[in-house]
Design a protein around this motif. Structure first.
Motif, PDB file in Angstrom:
ATOM      1  N   ASP A 263      49.991  27.466  54.999  1.00 46.38           N
ATOM      2  CA  ASP A 263      51.015  28.331  54.406  1.00 46.38           C
ATOM      3  C   ASP A 263      51.936  27.520  53.497  1.00 46.38           C
ATOM      4  OD1 ASP A 263      52.658  30.459  53.863  1.00 46.38           O
ATOM      5  OD2 ASP A 263      53.666  30.443  55.796  1.00 46.38           O
ATOM      6  N   ASP A 264      51.636  27.350  52.204  1.00 40.70           N
ATOM      7  CA  ASP A 264      50.477  27.916  51.577  1.00 40.70           C
ATOM      8  C   ASP A 264      49.843  26.897  50.642  1.00 40.70           C
ATOM      9  OD1 ASP A 264      48.577  29.852  50.763  1.00 40.70           O
ATOM     10  OD2 ASP A 264      49.849  30.481  49.111  1.00 40.70           O
ATOM     11  N   ALA A 265      49.720  25.643  51.135  1.00 40.00           N
ATOM     12  CA  ALA A 265      48.972  24.664  50.345  1.00 40.00           C
ATOM     13  C   ALA A 265      47.535  25.129  50.171  1.00 40.00           C
ATOM     14  CB  ALA A 265      49.017  23.295  51.015  1.00 40.00           C
ATOM     15  N   SER A 266      47.018  25.890  51.145  1.00 38.59           N
ATOM     16  CA  SER A 266      45.637  26.377  51.047  1.00 38.59           C
ATOM     17  C   SER A 266      45.473  27.305  49.843  1.00 38.59           C
ATOM     18  CB  SER A 266      45.225  27.085  52.342  1.00 38.59           C
ATOM     19  OG  SER A 266      45.989  28.265  52.557  1.00 38.59           O
ATOM     20  N   GLY A 267      46.385  28.252  49.676  1.00 40.12           N
ATOM     21  CA  GLY A 267      46.312  29.165  48.543  1.00 40.12           C
ATOM     22  C   GLY A 267      46.546  28.459  47.225  1.00 40.12           C
ATOM     23  N   THR A 268      47.479  27.505  47.222  1.00 41.47           N
ATOM     24  CA  THR A 268      47.770  26.749  46.002  1.00 41.47           C
ATOM     25  C   THR A 268      46.567  25.922  45.571  1.00 41.47           C
ATOM     26  OG1 THR A 268      50.134  26.652  46.511  1.00 41.47           O
ATOM     27  CG2 THR A 268      49.266  24.980  45.019  1.00 41.47           C
ATOM     28  N   ALA A 269      45.964  25.215  46.519  1.00 44.79           N
ATOM     29  CA  ALA A 269      44.802  24.386  46.206  1.00 44.79           C
ATOM     30  C   ALA A 269      43.623  25.245  45.752  1.00 44.79           C
ATOM     31  CB  ALA A 269      44.411  23.558  47.429  1.00 44.79           C
ATOM     32  N   MET A 270      43.481  26.442  46.324  1.00 38.68           N
ATOM     33  CA  MET A 270      42.398  27.330  45.903  1.00 38.68           C
ATOM     34  C   MET A 270      42.652  27.874  44.505  1.00 38.68           C
ATOM     35  SD  MET A 270      40.650  30.479  47.994  1.00 38.68           S
ATOM     36  CE  MET A 270      40.379  29.394  49.396  1.00 38.68           C
ATOM     37  N   THR A 271      43.895  28.175  44.187  1.00 42.33           N
ATOM     38  CA  THR A 271      44.247  28.615  42.834  1.00 42.33           C
ATOM     39  C   THR A 271      43.883  27.538  41.818  1.00 42.33           C
ATOM     40  OG1 THR A 271      46.058  29.998  43.670  1.00 42.33           O
ATOM     41  CG2 THR A 271      46.153  29.370  41.344  1.00 42.33           C
ATOM     42  N   LEU A 272      44.174  26.282  42.151  1.00 42.01           N
ATOM     43  CA  LEU A 272      43.825  25.172  41.267  1.00 42.01           C
ATOM     44  C   LEU A 272      42.316  25.062  41.086  1.00 42.01           C
ATOM     45  CD1 LEU A 272      46.292  22.437  42.597  1.00 42.01           C
ATOM     46  CD2 LEU A 272      46.390  23.571  40.374  1.00 42.01           C
ATOM     47  N   GLU A 273      41.566  25.189  42.168  1.00 42.22           N
ATOM     48  CA  GLU A 273      40.116  25.054  42.065  1.00 42.22           C
ATOM     49  C   GLU A 273      39.492  26.190  41.271  1.00 42.22           C
ATOM     50  OE1 GLU A 273      36.196  23.486  42.739  1.00 42.22           O
ATOM     51  OE2 GLU A 273      38.228  22.715  42.430  1.00 42.22           O
ATOM     52  N   LEU A 274      39.974  27.404  41.472  1.00 41.27           N
ATOM     53  CA  LEU A 274      39.442  28.521  40.700  1.00 41.27           C
ATOM     54  C   LEU A 274      39.785  28.372  39.214  1.00 41.27           C
ATOM     55  CD1 LEU A 274      40.083  31.523  43.121  1.00 41.27           C
ATOM     56  CD2 LEU A 274      37.926  30.345  42.650  1.00 41.27           C
ATOM     57  N   ALA A 275      40.947  27.791  38.927  1.00 41.66           N
ATOM     58  CA  ALA A 275      41.294  27.519  37.528  1.00 41.66           C
ATOM     59  C   ALA A 275      40.304  26.528  36.922  1.00 41.66           C
ATOM     60  CB  ALA A 275      42.716  26.983  37.439  1.00 41.66           C
ATOM     61  N   ARG A 276      39.924  25.528  37.698  1.00 45.53           N
ATOM     62  CA  ARG A 276      38.940  24.546  37.210  1.00 45.53           C
ATOM     63  C   ARG A 276      37.574  25.194  36.992  1.00 45.53           C
ATOM     64  NH1 ARG A 276      34.759  21.606  38.703  1.00 45.53           N
ATOM     65  NH2 ARG A 276      34.705  22.576  40.770  1.00 45.53           N
ATOM     66  N   VAL A 277      37.131  25.973  37.968  1.00 45.22           N
ATOM     67  CA  VAL A 277      35.802  26.591  37.914  1.00 45.22           C
ATOM     68  C   VAL A 277      35.690  27.571  36.748  1.00 45.22           C
ATOM     69  CG1 VAL A 277      34.250  28.176  39.137  1.00 45.22           C
ATOM     70  CG2 VAL A 277      35.323  26.270  40.368  1.00 45.22           C
ATOM     71  N   LEU A 278      36.734  28.348  36.509  1.00 48.04           N
ATOM     72  CA  LEU A 278      36.677  29.412  35.505  1.00 48.04           C
ATOM     73  C   LEU A 278      37.062  28.941  34.098  1.00 48.04           C
ATOM     74  CD1 LEU A 278      38.208  32.207  37.736  1.00 48.04           C
ATOM     75  CD2 LEU A 278      35.914  32.266  36.740  1.00 48.04           C
ATOM     76  N   LYS A 279      37.509  27.703  33.979  1.00 49.20           N
ATOM     77  CA  LYS A 279      38.044  27.215  32.707  1.00 49.20           C
ATOM     78  C   LYS A 279      37.066  27.390  31.552  1.00 49.20           C
ATOM     79  CE  LYS A 279      40.775  24.956  29.875  1.00 49.20           C
ATOM     80  NZ  LYS A 279      39.940  25.088  28.651  1.00 49.20           N
ATOM     81  N   ASP A 280      35.806  27.056  31.733  1.00 49.25           N
ATOM     82  CA  ASP A 280      34.872  27.022  30.612  1.00 49.25           C
ATOM     83  C   ASP A 280      33.780  28.080  30.673  1.00 49.25           C
ATOM     84  OD1 ASP A 280      36.143  24.831  29.356  1.00 49.25           O
ATOM     85  OD2 ASP A 280      35.195  23.467  30.775  1.00 49.25           O
ATOM     86  N   VAL A 281      33.912  29.053  31.601  1.00 50.42           N
ATOM     87  CA  VAL A 281      32.913  30.127  31.613  1.00 50.42           C
ATOM     88  C   VAL A 281      33.344  31.202  30.611  1.00 50.42           C
ATOM     89  CG1 VAL A 281      32.231  29.708  33.998  1.00 50.42           C
ATOM     90  CG2 VAL A 281      34.040  31.357  33.508  1.00 50.42           C
ATOM     91  N   PRO A 282      32.381  31.833  29.942  1.00 53.47           N
ATOM     92  CA  PRO A 282      32.717  32.841  28.925  1.00 53.47           C
ATOM     93  C   PRO A 282      33.372  34.073  29.557  1.00 53.47           C
ATOM     94  CG  PRO A 282      30.452  32.068  28.691  1.00 53.47           C
ATOM     95  CD  PRO A 282      30.935  31.582  30.012  1.00 53.47           C
ATOM     96  N   THR A 283      34.499  34.484  29.034  1.00 50.24           N
ATOM     97  CA  THR A 283      35.210  35.674  29.525  1.00 50.24           C
ATOM     98  C   THR A 283      35.816  36.428  28.353  1.00 50.24           C
ATOM     99  OG1 THR A 283      37.214  34.340  29.884  1.00 50.24           O
ATOM    100  CG2 THR A 283      35.785  34.680  31.789  1.00 50.24           C
TER     101      THR A 283
END
Length: 464
Positions: free
Chosen positions: A276-296
């Motif tokens: 509460d809530d480093a888990s949510g923060t760290a997941m937000t960061l990882e999803l930002a990394r994963v989605l950065k270069d995919v076409p949207t």
């Protein structure tokens, strides 16, 4: 995360709008439809690195990150720099709030009373050193105190029916110099008065057993008590939201829509806040990394909010300061709060009205595809999806319930985190977001919901 009191009305049925009627009823059509989904889902799933999430939790949860402190500021810098390392131009949005320093000393002594008393303080109680006769004041409601003169006395009040802040204000209006509130259930009473108020008088909390024993003693004879609260301080402080924005890949094919993926980066006093809530923060960061270069074709904003634990202050500030034209563009808010504890229950999505919306539909479709079972949803507030929901934006909180026994304690540490749960939530949210943000998406259409009238959805049992 504000501990949720949820009306459990789980809706486990999958909304098939992401697939179409044929996908639900006809096997050949299902086969045709599912193949592209498998390809698109794996595009996200294969890029998620759960060790990144775990390691960032470990970094953030070294110390408590109380809003307005140096530790929270350090977390903000870490989040900003991590976003930048992924190629984002991270924005830090500053806001001010009324901060509270808890007392260094809280004491209560009663003439002739031989039993031990271990008073605790309420958040936002004020400092003071008062001596006076104990006066039994029931539940502290206005009608109970009408015509009662508590001048110079210390009101002894039972918990229940109205908020702690109201009890203190009602007693103070009747002349009380101090207030003692005792629990109506077993266990310690850790509460808040809800906010700063210059009409408060010093207030402390007792357990049910302590309060009932003191009430019986004070009822039998006039009793004087001394109540002392030292070191409590209320002052203006600063906190921050951190925002990283992924623009549509092709401007000519871009929609005008925005999806917000968010979490809060602050924790409560004394709690490292791994879940509460480093888990949510760290997941937000990882999803930002994963989605950065995919076409949207859709804009995606990744935001970590400050001062959530003090009443959703950062997310409320963000929503309240967006122009209406920008608010109208936001079609979904995925809120990640407490998404990694191995000691918590199963994943559920909470919406402020308990009704499905675009977020729950997308996530139910993705969890059905990935796990064979749609993630259920229920009614619940008390986290950063509330300001979005109140503004009429489809929003949902992703959380495991029931919450872990380490919630809001010094034991909320990295060793309580499950990589399996982190992976599961990251996959469900990541594929759900991509399902709606990718070109030629086949997901459900966004539907604006009515603006909520209840502005106190974040409140919990610590308020009354």
């Amino acid at each position: 995360m504000k501990k949720p009191i949820v009306k459990i009305a789980l809706a486990a049925s999958l909304t098939f709008s992401a697939f179409g009627t044929q996908a639900a009823l006809a096997k050949p059509a299902e086969t045709v439809k599912n193949q592209p989904y498998k390809v698109f889902d794996q595009k996200i799933v294969n890029q998620i690195n759960v060790d990144n999430i775990y390691n960032n939790i470990d970094y953030l949860a070294k110390v408590p990150r109380v809003a307005g402190t140096e530790a929270e500021h350090d977390a903000v810098q870490f989040i900003k720099n991590t976003f930048k390392s992924y190629g984002y131009d991270a924005e830090v949005q500053e806001f001010t709030f009324t901060g509270y320093t808890p007392p260094s000393t809280t004491s209560l002594s009663v003439e002739g009373f031989t039993e031990n008393l271990n008073p605790s303080s309420f958040t936002y109680t004020v400092s003071g050193d008062v001596t006076g006769e104990i006066a039994l004041a029931g539940l502290g409601k206005k009608e109970e105190l009408a015509g009662v003169d508590l001048t110079g006395k210390i009101a002894l009040i039972k918990r229940g029916e109205i908020s702690f802040g109201e009890k203190v204000l009602n007693a103070a209006a009747a002349g009380a110099a101090g207030v003692i509130i005792y629990n109506n259930a077993d266990g310690a009473l850790n509460g808040t008065l809800g906010g700063a108020n210059d009409k408060y008088v010093p207030a402390v909390a007792l357990t049910k057993a302590e309060g009932e024993a003191l009430a019986a003693y004070a009822q039998s004879q006039p009793v004087n008590a001394s109540l002392k609260v030292e070191g409590a301080k209320i002052e203006e402080r600063k906190s921050h939201n951190v925002i990283a924005t992924k623009k549509p890949t092709n401007k000519k094919k871009a929609t005008n829509d925005v999806i917000v993926v968010g979490s809060h980066h602050d924790s409560v006093e004394l709690a490292p806040g791994a879940n509460d809530d480093a888990s949510g923060t760290a997941m937000t960061l990882e999803l930002a990394r994963v989605l950065k270069d995919v076409p949207t074709d859709t804009e995606i904003r990744f935001i970590t909010f400050g001062a959530e634990e003090l009443g959703l202050i950062g997310s409320t500030y963000y929503v309240d300061n967006l122009p209406q034209s920008d608010l109208n563009r936001i079609i979904a808010n995925f809120n990640l709060d407490m998404v990694g504890s191995k000691d918590a229950g199963d994943l559920v999505m909470n919406t402020i009205d308990g009704q499905p919306n675009l977020v729950t539909e997308l996530a139910q479709a993705s969890s059905q595809r990935l796990n064979g079972v749609p993630t259920p949803y229920a009614e619940g507030g008390r986290s950063d999806h509330v300001p979005f929901g109140e503004a009429g934006i489809p929003a949902a909180l992703f959380i495991h319930e029931p919450t872990e026994p380490w919630y809001h304690t010094p034991e909320d540490t990295i060793d309580k985190i499950s990589k399996e749960k982190l992976q599961d939530v990251a996959e469900i949210v990541g594929t759900a977001v991509y399902d709606r943000a990718r070109f030629d998406h086949m997901g459900p259409k966004p539907k604006k919901v009515k603006k909520a009238k209840n502005k106190e959805l974040y409140y919990n049992e610590n308020v009354k």
